[in-house]
Design a protein around this motif. Structure first.
Motif, PDB file in Angstrom:
ATOM      1  N   THR A  97       0.832  -1.207   0.000  1.00 16.86           N
ATOM      2  CA  THR A  97       0.000   0.000   0.000  1.00 16.86           C
ATOM      3  C   THR A  97       0.864   1.252   0.000  1.00 16.86           C
ATOM      4  OG1 THR A  97      -1.759  -1.135   1.185  1.00 16.86           O
ATOM      5  CG2 THR A  97      -1.753   1.263   1.303  1.00 16.86           C
ATOM      6  N   VAL A  98       1.842   1.286   0.891  1.00 21.73           N
ATOM      7  CA  VAL A  98       2.728   2.448   0.990  1.00 21.73           C
ATOM      8  C   VAL A  98       3.525   2.628  -0.302  1.00 21.73           C
ATOM      9  CG1 VAL A  98       4.815   3.316   2.129  1.00 21.73           C
ATOM     10  CG2 VAL A  98       2.912   2.454   3.503  1.00 21.73           C
ATOM     11  N   ALA A  99       4.087   1.531  -0.823  1.00 21.24           N
ATOM     12  CA  ALA A  99       4.919   1.621  -2.023  1.00 21.24           C
ATOM     13  C   ALA A  99       4.129   2.169  -3.207  1.00 21.24           C
ATOM     14  CB  ALA A  99       5.497   0.248  -2.360  1.00 21.24           C
ATOM     15  N   LEU A 100       2.891   1.673  -3.408  1.00 20.11           N
ATOM     16  CA  LEU A 100       2.104   2.110  -4.560  1.00 20.11           C
ATOM     17  C   LEU A 100       1.555   3.520  -4.366  1.00 20.11           C
ATOM     18  CD1 LEU A 100       0.209  -1.129  -5.647  1.00 20.11           C
ATOM     19  CD2 LEU A 100       2.526  -0.374  -6.151  1.00 20.11           C
ATOM     20  N   HIS A 101       1.170   3.866  -3.147  1.00 19.80           N
ATOM     21  CA  HIS A 101       0.716   5.236  -2.898  1.00 19.80           C
ATOM     22  C   HIS A 101       1.858   6.236  -3.093  1.00 19.80           C
ATOM     23  CE1 HIS A 101      -2.917   3.461  -1.228  1.00 19.80           C
ATOM     24  NE2 HIS A 101      -3.441   4.661  -1.126  1.00 19.80           N
TER      25      HIS A 101
ATOM     26  N   GLU B 121       4.232 -13.835 -10.631  1.00 21.92           N
ATOM     27  CA  GLU B 121       3.205 -13.386 -11.567  1.00 21.92           C
ATOM     28  C   GLU B 121       1.908 -13.004 -10.856  1.00 21.92           C
ATOM     29  OE1 GLU B 121       1.055 -12.346 -14.883  1.00 21.92           O
ATOM     30  OE2 GLU B 121       3.237 -12.585 -14.658  1.00 21.92           O
ATOM     31  N   GLY B 122       1.542 -13.744  -9.809  1.00 19.21           N
ATOM     32  CA  GLY B 122       0.305 -13.429  -9.095  1.00 19.21           C
ATOM     33  C   GLY B 122       0.323 -12.017  -8.539  1.00 19.21           C
ATOM     34  N   LEU B 123       1.427 -11.641  -7.901  1.00 25.53           N
ATOM     35  CA  LEU B 123       1.548 -10.295  -7.336  1.00 25.53           C
ATOM     36  C   LEU B 123       1.627  -9.249  -8.449  1.00 25.53           C
ATOM     37  CD1 LEU B 123       1.759  -8.514  -4.878  1.00 25.53           C
ATOM     38  CD2 LEU B 123       4.199  -9.026  -4.734  1.00 25.53           C
ATOM     39  N   ALA B 124       2.233  -9.591  -9.588  1.00 30.68           N
ATOM     40  CA  ALA B 124       2.292  -8.658 -10.721  1.00 30.68           C
ATOM     41  C   ALA B 124       0.884  -8.367 -11.241  1.00 30.68           C
ATOM     42  CB  ALA B 124       3.159  -9.237 -11.837  1.00 30.68           C
ATOM     43  N   ARG B 125       0.062  -9.416 -11.365  1.00 31.79           N
ATOM     44  CA  ARG B 125      -1.317  -9.229 -11.841  1.00 31.79           C
ATOM     45  C   ARG B 125      -2.117  -8.358 -10.877  1.00 31.79           C
ATOM     46  NH1 ARG B 125      -3.904 -14.112 -14.993  1.00 31.79           N
ATOM     47  NH2 ARG B 125      -2.145 -14.739 -16.291  1.00 31.79           N
ATOM     48  N   LEU B 126      -1.971  -8.651  -9.579  1.00 27.52           N
ATOM     49  CA  LEU B 126      -2.689  -7.865  -8.587  1.00 27.52           C
ATOM     50  C   LEU B 126      -2.218  -6.411  -8.615  1.00 27.52           C
ATOM     51  CD1 LEU B 126      -4.681  -7.700  -6.225  1.00 27.52           C
ATOM     52  CD2 LEU B 126      -2.800  -8.316  -4.704  1.00 27.52           C
ATOM     53  N   SER B 127      -0.908  -6.207  -8.713  1.00 27.75           N
ATOM     54  CA  SER B 127      -0.350  -4.846  -8.682  1.00 27.75           C
ATOM     55  C   SER B 127      -0.857  -4.020  -9.863  1.00 27.75           C
ATOM     56  CB  SER B 127       1.180  -4.906  -8.709  1.00 27.75           C
ATOM     57  OG  SER B 127       1.680  -5.576  -7.571  1.00 27.75           O
ATOM     58  N   ARG B 128      -0.948  -4.629 -11.050  1.00 29.04           N
ATOM     59  CA  ARG B 128      -1.451  -3.887 -12.217  1.00 29.04           C
ATOM     60  C   ARG B 128      -2.885  -3.426 -11.969  1.00 29.04           C
ATOM     61  NH1 ARG B 128       0.793  -8.552 -14.975  1.00 29.04           N
ATOM     62  NH2 ARG B 128       2.931  -8.058 -15.634  1.00 29.04           N
TER      63      ARG B 128
ATOM     64  N   ALA C 212       5.084   0.434 -15.829  1.00 25.81           N
ATOM     65  CA  ALA C 212       5.371  -0.952 -16.203  1.00 25.81           C
ATOM     66  C   ALA C 212       5.499  -1.815 -14.952  1.00 25.81           C
ATOM     67  CB  ALA C 212       6.663  -1.017 -17.021  1.00 25.81           C
ATOM     68  N   VAL C 213       4.762  -2.925 -14.916  1.00 26.70           N
ATOM     69  CA  VAL C 213       4.854  -3.899 -13.824  1.00 26.70           C
ATOM     70  C   VAL C 213       5.416  -5.185 -14.406  1.00 26.70           C
ATOM     71  CG1 VAL C 213       3.621  -5.173 -12.044  1.00 26.70           C
ATOM     72  CG2 VAL C 213       2.845  -2.880 -12.682  1.00 26.70           C
ATOM     73  N   GLN C 214       6.519  -5.652 -13.859  1.00 29.23           N
ATOM     74  CA  GLN C 214       7.152  -6.862 -14.370  1.00 29.23           C
ATOM     75  C   GLN C 214       7.466  -7.822 -13.232  1.00 29.23           C
ATOM     76  OE1 GLN C 214      10.399  -4.681 -16.577  1.00 29.23           O
ATOM     77  NE2 GLN C 214       9.907  -6.165 -18.172  1.00 29.23           N
ATOM     78  N   THR C 215       7.404  -9.118 -13.537  1.00 29.29           N
ATOM     79  CA  THR C 215       7.935 -10.088 -12.588  1.00 29.29           C
ATOM     80  C   THR C 215       9.450 -10.029 -12.653  1.00 29.29           C
ATOM     81  OG1 THR C 215       8.023 -11.894 -14.191  1.00 29.29           O
ATOM     82  CG2 THR C 215       5.969 -11.631 -12.929  1.00 29.29           C
TER      83      THR C 215
ATOM     84  N   LYS D 132       2.981 -14.943  -2.498  1.00 30.87           N
ATOM     85  CA  LYS D 132       3.587 -13.814  -1.776  1.00 30.87           C
ATOM     86  C   LYS D 132       2.932 -12.503  -2.191  1.00 30.87           C
ATOM     87  CE  LYS D 132       7.473 -13.377  -0.130  1.00 30.87           C
ATOM     88  NZ  LYS D 132       8.877 -13.099   0.177  1.00 30.87           N
ATOM     89  N   GLY D 133       2.592 -11.694  -1.176  1.00 26.88           N
ATOM     90  CA  GLY D 133       1.990 -10.397  -1.432  1.00 26.88           C
ATOM     91  C   GLY D 133       0.487 -10.441  -1.644  1.00 26.88           C
TER      92      GLY D 133
END
Length: 708
Positions: A261-265, A290-297, A309-312, A648-649
């Protein structure tokens, strides 16, 4: 002997009497069958006969070998037939009871591991994994009408009885019939277990973060702040988000404390405050899986950060290596042995290789092939490998030395197509199934590069010349504890002069051995002035889960315990003698939960993909069950059956650990951290299900007699 029975609901005594009578009939039938089978060929005699034939083969003349091999095959076939005719164990002959009322009248089917039938006695034990009729147990409830094809025959009828039963040492000890759970005490008396123990607690749907909602905190809205997405941050998180864009930030905190949350904000705040200096096109978020990459996007979109850009880690490494070596393609090997991968990612290799490289004198020799050869020289140097293993201080076994050398030998062997260069007809280099002739052989590894080698090769190249990578305005590394020092070295080449970056991590959640520590992480990134924020409050997990997670970590747990804001549902512990019973029990619990909470997200998190697959088979035919591999989460309501290395994440409303056994989760530091990750994915309730010998990482585990 009769025993008093307390707190039993109406009809329970009839169920107990029926199941005990059925068990007695099955055991009597098995005993009769065993006497009858005693006259058949002795399996031990076949084993001895096979050993004699093997000894004969070792000394026989070549002309006699075909005859001896034929005898060995015949003996093996006899043994296999004996194995197929093996009777169910009378101490635990089955673990589920299904009564179907069809065209031929009511029939009892008992689900077990071995198929056995005596129709005259009304005994039908079927293999729960393969028998077609077992599908009725998985897909229908008691009272349902069913319609299934068994082979080419359509069967119709009604499910009269559908129960899980636990039989230990030949004695019926537990009956689970829908929401009714009956248990036999040590004195033989039966009692009813409360519904709250046997079912997952309602009210969890929507407690985990969703892709359209990001924010963990007290929800104190700062109306004076024009940057509205910070509305859900607590003061500690808000202060971290407000760190100046030109200062590196290290965000540390336990599971569920809001690191992501902090990192993305912060990423959003930097982009909106100064879009010219920090354009989204020059921002990057790198995550391990990949799971965390999908969620992050999906989390970035509501923050207006669709251009980031979000990458694994793996996809970023490959793209970066192609840039660094100016190659259209690199032949990667994706099945690196786990121990070899662990060796190549360990901090001890980074230090040893830096000492071996020394001070470069020339810019020559930076082609990929030359660097591969230099790296192979190190991998073939037993003394060098020995130095690395010694420096790892027990985190790498000595067997890693031979495994790395053999793996390197195969990768640097001559490709088969070059060895067969005299064959001009290329069709002859393809097998009948269409594969290349070297496929599924050690030759397939020839000329390949491990993914873990890519950052090492970039490190070697950087000792001589620039990698030529595009600098980023801001880089975010989430789950930063999972990045190797070589990977961090490559990340350092992305950072601009101001080292603008955000690192989010928790050393207690590392899933690989060999974390070098946060000072080493910052040093590898060439960062000297990072601001550090340690988040103290765990918002995701309820108190019982936080306490269990801390106990699982044992001596690895940090001195300062994370604070949690709510009491929450208790952790459910369930133990069964047999793995199949545990899996069927999980299937029952999931069916019940999904019917009550159709909008809930449920994670069944196993220790390995193989274990996840075994659980999935029990519910594969149900529409809400998803077998998730390679991080392909949909983040929709339903049940995701996956493994710990994929989550993870992420977080779920409910989490079930389906395989809390001593074999799946042994007593070592790596297992402690991995189990800790699995446990802390839940926001509402956790169940820990075990069979056989329960993992000693679970508090109170003592051999097979673990509490239910």
């Amino acid at each position: 002997m009769s025993h008093a029975h307390g707190n039993l609901p109406e009809g329970a005594l009839d169920i107990i009497a029926e199941e005990e009578a059925l068990l007695a009939r099955v055991q009597a039938t098995l005993e009769a069958a065993r006497h009858k089978a005693g006259r058949k060929t002795d399996t031990q005699g076949l084993v001895a006969q096979l050993q004699v034939l093997r000894d004969d083969v070792a000394t026989a003349a070549v002309a006699d070998l075909p005859h001896l091999f034929a005898q060995m095959n015949e003996t093996r076939s006899l043994m296999e037939r004996q194995e197929a005719a093996r009777l169910p164990d009378p101490q635990a002959p089955y673990f589920a009871h299904l009564r179907l009322d069809g065209a031929g009248g009511p029939r009892d089917y008992l689900l077990g591991r071995t198929t056995f039938a005596d129709v005259s006695a009304g005994v039908r034990v079927i293999d729960w994994r393969f028998a077609p009729v077992a599908r009725v147990f998985y897909c229908y409830e008691e009272g349902d009408s069913y319609e299934e094809y068994f082979g080419e025959r359509l069967a119709e009828g009604t499910v009269q009885t559908r129960r899980l039963v636990v039989i230990e040492r030949g004695v019926l000890t537990r009956i689970i019939s829908g929401t009714l759970v009956l248990e036999r005490a040590a004195d033989g008396a039966w009692h009813s277990v409360g519904l709250d123990v046997a079912t997952l607690q309602s009210g969890g749907a929507g407690t985990a973060a969703r892709p359209e909602f990001l924010g963990t905190g007290k929800g104190a809205r700062r109306t004076e702040d024009a940057f509205g997405v910070t509305a859900l941050l607590d003061p500690e998180q808000y202060e971290a988000v407000s760190t100046g864009p030109d200062q590196p930030l290290l965000v540390l905190g336990s599971a569920g404390s809001g690191k992501t949350t902090v990192a993305l904000h912060r990423l959003a705040k930097i982009a909106f405050d100064d879009a010219q200096t920090y354009p989204q096109s020059r921002m990057k978020l790198i995550v391990p899986e990949e799971g965390l990459a999908r969620l992050s996007r999906r989390l970035l979109a509501p923050l207006g950060l669709g251009g980031v850009a979000v990458q694994t880690r793996d996809s970023w490494l490959l793209a970066t290596a192609k840039q660094a070596f100016d190659l259209p393609g690199i032949k990667l090997w994706h099945d690196t042995p786990p121990l070899v991968s662990r060796f190549k990612r360990h901090p001890a290799l980074r230090r040893a290789l830096a000492a071996r490289v020394g001070v470069p004198k020339t810019a020559a020799g930076v082609t990929l092939e030359r660097l591969r050869k230099r790296l192979a020289d190190a991998y073939f140097d037993r003394r060098f490998l020995d130095t690395v293993v010694n420096a790892a201080r027990g985190e790498l076994p000595r067997t890693a030395i031979d495994e790395v050398m053999e793996h390197t030998r195969l990768q640097h062997s001559t490709p088969l197509d070059k060895e067969l260069k005299d064959i001009t007809d290329t069709d002859r280099l393809v097998t009948m199934d269409g594969k290349a002739i070297e496929a599924d052989t050690p030759y397939a590894m020839a000329g390949t590069v491990d993914l873990d080698d890519l950052p090492i090769l970039m490190f070697l190249k950087a000792q001589h010349t620039s990698l030529g990578l595009e600098r980023m305005a801001h880089v975010v590394l989430d789950e930063a504890e999972d990045f190797s020092l070589f990977e961090l070295f490559a990340v350092s080449r992305l950072l601009g002069k101001g080292k603008s970056c955000t690192l989010a991590g928790d050393e207690m959640q590392q899933t690989d051995a060999g974390f070098a520590g946060w000072p080493a992480v910052l040093n590898e990134l060439n960062i000297r002035d990072a601001a550090t924020c340690r988040l103290q409050v765990s918002y995701r997990c309820p108190q019982p889960v936080v306490e269990l997670a801390r106990q699982v970590l044992g001596t690895q747990a940090p001195e300062a315990s994370a604070h949690t804001g709510r009491p929450g549902a208790p952790v459910g512990f369930h133990h069964f003698p047999d793995e199949a019973q545990a899996q069927l029990f999980i299937g029952e619990a999931l069916r019940d939960l999904v019917s009550r909470e159709p909008h809930a997200s449920v994670g069944v998190i196993a220790s390995s993909p193989e274990s996840a697959e075994a659980v999935y088979r029990v519910v594969a035919d149900l529409p809400w069950a998803r077998r998730v591999s390679d991080g392909e989460f949909t983040f929709e309501p339903g049940v995701d059956i996956t493994d710990v290395d994929s989550v993870k994440g992420l977080e779920f409303d409910y989490v079930i650990i389906p395989d809390a056994t001593a074999r799946a989760w042994p007593m070592d530091d790596e297992s402690r951290r991995r189990l800790h990750v699995a446990i802390t994915r839940t926001s509402h309730q956790l169940w820990v299900v075990s069979s056989g010998v329960r993992s000693h990482l679970i508090p109170g585990a003592a051999g097979a007699a673990a509490p239910r």
